[in-house]
Design a protein around this motif. Sequence first.
Motif, PDB file in Angstrom:
ATOM      1  N   LEU A 219       0.600  -1.335  -0.091  1.00  0.00           N
ATOM      2  CA  LEU A 219      -0.232   0.274  -0.412  1.00  0.00           C
ATOM      3  C   LEU A 219       0.852   1.552   0.129  1.00  0.00           C
ATOM      4  N   ASP A 220       1.786   1.263   1.301  1.00  0.00           N
ATOM      5  CA  ASP A 220       2.766   2.542   0.589  1.00  0.00           C
ATOM      6  C   ASP A 220       3.973   2.527  -0.300  1.00  0.00           C
ATOM      7  N   ALA A 221       3.700   2.034  -1.690  1.00  0.00           N
ATOM      8  CA  ALA A 221       4.216   2.113  -2.712  1.00  0.00           C
ATOM      9  C   ALA A 221       2.456   2.723  -4.017  1.00  0.00           C
ATOM     10  N   GLY A 222       2.052   2.159  -3.076  1.00  0.00           N
ATOM     11  CA  GLY A 222       0.889   1.791  -4.366  1.00  0.00           C
ATOM     12  C   GLY A 222       0.351   1.240  -5.264  1.00  0.00           C
ATOM     13  N   LYS A 223       0.828  -0.300  -4.827  1.00  0.00           N
ATOM     14  CA  LYS A 223       1.231  -1.633  -5.687  1.00  0.00           C
ATOM     15  C   LYS A 223       0.506  -2.995  -5.706  1.00  0.00           C
ATOM     16  N   LEU A 224       0.252  -3.223  -6.272  1.00  0.00           N
ATOM     17  CA  LEU A 224       0.353  -4.465  -6.045  1.00  0.00           C
ATOM     18  C   LEU A 224       1.438  -6.044  -7.505  1.00  0.00           C
ATOM     19  N   VAL A 225       1.492  -6.986  -6.875  1.00  0.00           N
ATOM     20  CA  VAL A 225       1.842  -7.576  -8.015  1.00  0.00           C
ATOM     21  C   VAL A 225       1.117  -9.083  -7.388  1.00  0.00           C
TER      22      VAL A 225
END
Length: 184
Positions: free
Chosen positions: A156-162
């Motif tokens: 969430l901190d990086a604003g992404k999911l893999v």
Amino acid sequence: MVKNTENRLCLGVITGAHGIRGQVRIKSFTADPEQLTAYGALSDAKGDKVFKLTVNGQSKGQLIAKIKGVNDRNAAEDLKGQELFIERSRLPAPDEEEFYHADLIGLAVETIDGEAYGTVKAVHDFGAGDILDIKLTSGKGAMLPFTKETVPTIDLDAGKLVVNPPVETEAKADEEDVSEEKQA
């Protein structure tokens, strides 16, 4: 689908009137529908209009509730489509490995190889578990199961999911491309 409006989360929507005495039907977006009012009064998106609800039961998968000040069917019908929000600070922090749907919507999606894949458009639950609705970088859409196997990393901190999309999802998108080319 839970929407995020700054520091407010949408917990439900009024879907229509119920009976003639001002009760409404509400589609709850909470994990346990009966918990819709557990954290206090709900409001409109801006927080200007407060709705004090008393849940009286359920019917056909929706809550039946009385709203203070709504005393007849016409007033209840006027509220159809009204989304019900709560201040995020009033909700408990999610446990580890749990997320509010609103936190996932808008996240960038990349593959386990680091390639851009798309953006989370929505999170759905059709009864068999959460599904991520993703707008692919190609402009097409894909739905992926929200499981640890398919979504191994959420940052969430990086604003992404893999994601590790199943092979059949990519094959289906390719088939749609071929089908569209034949029609053109």
